[in-house]
Write an enzyme that holds these catalytic residues in place. Structure first.
Site, mmCIF file in Angstrom:
data_model
loop_
_atom_site.group_PDB
_atom_site.id
_atom_site.type_symbol
_atom_site.label_atom_id
_atom_site.label_comp_id
_atom_site.label_asym_id
_atom_site.label_seq_id
_atom_site.Cartn_x
_atom_site.Cartn_y
_atom_site.Cartn_z
ATOM 1 N N TYR A 144 0.840 -1.207 0.000
ATOM 2 C CA TYR A 144 0.000 0.000 0.000
ATOM 3 C C TYR A 144 0.873 1.254 0.000
ATOM 4 O O TYR A 144 0.727 2.120 -0.865
ATOM 5 C CB TYR A 144 -0.900 -0.036 1.229
ATOM 6 C CG TYR A 144 -1.878 1.107 1.336
ATOM 7 C CD1 TYR A 144 -3.015 1.158 0.519
ATOM 8 C CD2 TYR A 144 -1.697 2.140 2.264
ATOM 9 C CE1 TYR A 144 -3.930 2.198 0.637
ATOM 10 C CE2 TYR A 144 -2.608 3.176 2.377
ATOM 11 C CZ TYR A 144 -3.728 3.204 1.566
ATOM 12 O OH TYR A 144 -4.633 4.235 1.682
ATOM 13 N N ASP A 205 -0.271 -1.512 22.921
ATOM 14 C CA ASP A 205 -0.685 -1.000 24.243
ATOM 15 C C ASP A 205 -1.663 0.165 24.135
ATOM 16 O O ASP A 205 -2.072 0.734 25.146
ATOM 17 C CB ASP A 205 0.555 -0.606 25.071
ATOM 18 C CG ASP A 205 1.333 0.550 24.440
ATOM 19 O OD1 ASP A 205 0.850 1.116 23.431
ATOM 20 O OD2 ASP A 205 2.414 0.899 24.958
ATOM 21 N N GLN A 208 -0.416 4.303 20.695
ATOM 22 C CA GLN A 208 -0.169 4.877 19.366
ATOM 23 C C GLN A 208 -1.275 5.890 19.048
ATOM 24 O O GLN A 208 -2.399 5.739 19.526
ATOM 25 C CB GLN A 208 -0.096 3.774 18.282
ATOM 26 C CG GLN A 208 -1.400 3.074 17.930
ATOM 27 C CD GLN A 208 -1.682 1.858 18.780
ATOM 28 O OE1 GLN A 208 -1.428 1.846 19.977
ATOM 29 N NE2 GLN A 208 -2.247 0.817 18.180
HETATM 30 P P1 NAD Z 1 -12.601 1.857 0.293
HETATM 31 O O1 NAD Z 1 -11.912 0.541 0.329
HETATM 32 O O2 NAD Z 1 -13.949 1.974 0.902
HETATM 33 O O3 NAD Z 1 -12.747 2.353 -1.221
HETATM 34 C C1 NAD Z 1 -11.890 1.978 -2.261
HETATM 35 C C2 NAD Z 1 -12.718 1.707 -3.492
HETATM 36 O O4 NAD Z 1 -11.846 1.350 -4.587
HETATM 37 C C3 NAD Z 1 -13.678 0.525 -3.295
HETATM 38 O O5 NAD Z 1 -14.945 0.866 -3.784
HETATM 39 C C4 NAD Z 1 -13.044 -0.588 -4.110
HETATM 40 O O6 NAD Z 1 -13.959 -1.545 -4.563
HETATM 41 C C5 NAD Z 1 -12.409 0.209 -5.227
HETATM 42 N N1 NAD Z 1 -11.317 -0.516 -5.894
HETATM 43 C C6 NAD Z 1 -10.303 -1.209 -5.319
HETATM 44 N N2 NAD Z 1 -9.502 -1.740 -6.255
HETATM 45 C C7 NAD Z 1 -10.038 -1.369 -7.466
HETATM 46 C C8 NAD Z 1 -9.681 -1.618 -8.806
HETATM 47 N N3 NAD Z 1 -8.598 -2.360 -9.130
HETATM 48 N N4 NAD Z 1 -10.453 -1.089 -9.797
HETATM 49 C C9 NAD Z 1 -11.539 -0.352 -9.499
HETATM 50 N N5 NAD Z 1 -11.939 -0.084 -8.229
HETATM 51 C C10 NAD Z 1 -11.185 -0.591 -7.230
HETATM 52 O O7 NAD Z 1 -11.582 2.911 0.918
HETATM 53 P P2 NAD Z 1 -11.739 4.481 1.171
HETATM 54 O O8 NAD Z 1 -11.454 4.731 2.584
HETATM 55 O O9 NAD Z 1 -13.005 4.998 0.572
HETATM 56 O O10 NAD Z 1 -10.493 5.018 0.336
HETATM 57 C C11 NAD Z 1 -10.644 5.658 -0.921
HETATM 58 C C12 NAD Z 1 -9.281 6.160 -1.375
HETATM 59 O O11 NAD Z 1 -8.771 7.097 -0.425
HETATM 60 C C13 NAD Z 1 -8.236 5.051 -1.512
HETATM 61 O O12 NAD Z 1 -7.423 5.311 -2.634
HETATM 62 C C14 NAD Z 1 -7.423 5.193 -0.240
HETATM 63 O O13 NAD Z 1 -6.105 4.742 -0.410
HETATM 64 C C15 NAD Z 1 -7.494 6.690 0.000
HETATM 65 N N6 NAD Z 1 -7.267 6.996 1.426
HETATM 66 C C16 NAD Z 1 -8.243 6.764 2.341
HETATM 67 C C17 NAD Z 1 -7.986 7.043 3.682
HETATM 68 C C18 NAD Z 1 -9.035 6.823 4.751
HETATM 69 O O14 NAD Z 1 -8.706 7.020 5.923
HETATM 70 N N7 NAD Z 1 -10.251 6.470 4.475
HETATM 71 C C19 NAD Z 1 -6.754 7.541 4.073
HETATM 72 C C20 NAD Z 1 -5.773 7.740 3.105
HETATM 73 C C21 NAD Z 1 -6.062 7.486 1.779
HETATM 74 N N1 UDP Z 2 -6.244 -0.741 15.624
HETATM 75 C C1 UDP Z 2 -6.655 -1.251 16.844
HETATM 76 N N2 UDP Z 2 -7.722 -2.098 16.858
HETATM 77 C C2 UDP Z 2 -8.414 -2.436 15.751
HETATM 78 C C3 UDP Z 2 -7.997 -1.908 14.504
HETATM 79 C C4 UDP Z 2 -6.899 -1.061 14.480
HETATM 80 O O1 UDP Z 2 -6.082 -0.942 17.890
HETATM 81 O O2 UDP Z 2 -9.393 -3.203 15.868
HETATM 82 C C5 UDP Z 2 -5.100 0.194 15.607
HETATM 83 C C6 UDP Z 2 -4.040 -0.109 14.569
HETATM 84 O O3 UDP Z 2 -3.091 -1.042 15.066
HETATM 85 C C7 UDP Z 2 -3.456 1.273 14.358
HETATM 86 C C8 UDP Z 2 -4.643 2.212 14.562
HETATM 87 O O4 UDP Z 2 -5.618 1.466 15.277
HETATM 88 O O5 UDP Z 2 -2.473 1.553 15.335
HETATM 89 C C9 UDP Z 2 -5.256 2.695 13.247
HETATM 90 O O6 UDP Z 2 -5.484 1.560 12.461
HETATM 91 P P1 UDP Z 2 -6.252 1.611 11.070
HETATM 92 O O7 UDP Z 2 -6.190 0.251 10.484
HETATM 93 O O8 UDP Z 2 -7.585 2.242 11.262
HETATM 94 O O9 UDP Z 2 -5.433 2.644 10.174
HETATM 95 P P2 UDP Z 2 -3.875 2.870 9.892
HETATM 96 O O10 UDP Z 2 -3.048 2.003 10.776
HETATM 97 O O11 UDP Z 2 -3.709 2.542 8.455
HETATM 98 O O12 UDP Z 2 -3.688 4.305 10.199
#
Ligand code: NAD
Ligand code: UDP
Length: 313
Positions: A144, A205, A208
């Site tokens: 990722y 713990d 984070q």
């Molecule tokens: P999500 O998993 O709900 O949405 C991702 C969407 O992309 C889904 O509908 C999935 O089916 C589609 N998808 C995956 N692979 C695909 C492919 N090969 N072709 C077409 N569609 C595909 O996640 P989200 O939280 O809505 O995230 C949306 C975007 O924002 C992502 O690119 C993610 O990396 C980015 N992002 C989200 C967060 C967050 O906290 N939600 C943080 C950082 C970045």
């Molecule tokens: N996390 C947790 N319990 C859960 C899921 C996630 O404590 O059931 C923690 C995870 O280890 C991380 C933080 O919550 O430290 C945020 O995790 P998330 O998967 O939401 O996002 P990211 O790590 O990608 O920021």
């Protein structure tokens, strides 16, 4: 009225974005392969004549005439993006190449949904855009993190080499309605566990930290970024409020009136210890944009969404 392509439009963020763009009077083409997205997220938009839904995988070329592209296609939750890590990298990298090639050919403006994960487990806190990050290139999060970093590289190179009109946003942990109950990210996990009266699963713990942004604040920032001139980014979009996972668990338990108990579990590899955006650049470039919705204010509608969802099961 613009024609806009949203890849990953049936996902959590994409579904909110499609709705917002339609409400502004645009024609929206939502493209998704439903890897993590769901038709139920956008089913209420299907009666809108300005909305089109296309099942397509972004790793295969796609041709359409649009003015703008929002490239969101990519699973975002660690368990989902680690389920098929090769496919995750392909989605970020080949997906970016396909969408940038399309943008170049049809002269569309294109926005990349990048992530705070490009900073990895950061040594600089809060994170600002000039920080290059601390990312493990061979760990379980790398498919990722490195996929998104390579996508940023491609965006910048299509800009420098081909003058493509690009925008890069780095999204920090965002939550809200339309997340899947089995999404696996922390906010949805804790809420679903609290509503079901199950143990709350803290990894490590619980000291984070993360900064949680409500989805409406993000969508506002995304559309403002798309409308900017002479600014490519990358720009951070996140809420600078910073919470430990213990604080989040306690807040969710209290807001749901749950009897759930907090339990501790092994911390997954390469889990960042702290995360908080510096949003100075976003404020400056996006007409004073800043998140308006506090964690508590955003958790309430999110909890209501999951309550209704679980009751309907
Ligand atoms: P999500 O998993 O709900 O949405 C991702 C969407 O992309 C889904 O509908 C999935 O089916 C589609 N998808 C995956 N692979 C695909 C492919 N090969 N072709 C077409 N569609 C595909 O996640 P989200 O939280 O809505 O995230 C949306 C975007 O924002 C992502 O690119 C993610 O990396 C980015 N992002 C989200 C967060 C967050 O906290 N939600 C943080 C950082 C970045
Ligand atoms: N996390 C947790 N319990 C859960 C899921 C996630 O404590 O059931 C923690 C995870 O280890 C991380 C933080 O919550 O430290 C945020 O995790 P998330 O998967 O939401 O996002 P990211 O790590 O990608 O920021």
């Amino acid at each position: 009225m613009k024609q806009i392509l949203v890849t990953g439009g049936a996902g959590f963020i994409g579904s909110h974005l499609c709705e917002r763009l339609l409400n502004e009077g645009n024609i929206v083409i939502c493209m998704d392969n439903y890897f993590t997205g769901r038709k139920q997220n956008i089913v209420h938009l299907l009666n809108n004549p300005n909305f089109e839904l296309v099942r397509h995988d972004v790793t295969f070329p796609y041709y359409v005439e649009v003015d703008e592209i929002y490239n969101l296609a990519c699973p975002a939750s660690p368990p989902h993006y680690q389920f098929d890590p090769v496919s995750t990298t392909k989605t970020s990298v080949i997906g970016a190449i396909n969408m940038l090639g399309l943008a170049k050919r049809i002269k569309a403006r294109i926005l990349q949904a990048s992530t705070s994960e490009v900073y990895g487990d950061p040594f600089v806190h809060p994170q600002e855009e000039s920080y290059w990050g601390n990312v493990n290139p061979i760990g379980i999060r790398s498919c990722y993190d490195e996929g998104k970093r390579c996508a940023e590289t491609l965006f910048m190179d299509y800009y420098r080499q081909n003058n493509v009109d690009i925008k890069i946003i780095r999204i920090f942990n965002t939550y809200g309605p339309n997340m899947r109950p089995d999404d696996g990210r922390v906010v949805s996990n804790f809420i679903v566990q609290a509503l079901k009266g199950e143990n709350i699963t803290i990894y490590g713990d619980g000291t984070q930290t993360r900064s949680f942004q409500y989805v409406d604040d993000l969508v506002e920032g995304m559309t403002r970024m798309m409308a900017t001139e002479n600014f490519t980014g990358p720009v951070n979009l996140g809420n600078p409020g910073e919470f430990t996972m213990i604080e989040l668990a306690e807040k969710v338990i209290s807001l749901t009136n749950s009897k759930s108990k907090i339990t501790f579990h092994p911390l997954p590899a390469d889990d960042p210890k702290q995360r908080k955006p510096n949003i100075t650049l976003a404020k400056e470039k996006l007409n004073g944009w800043e998140p308006k919705i506090s964690l508590e204010e955003g958790l309430r509608p999110t909890i209501a969404y999951f309550r209704q969802y679980l009751n309907a099961q």
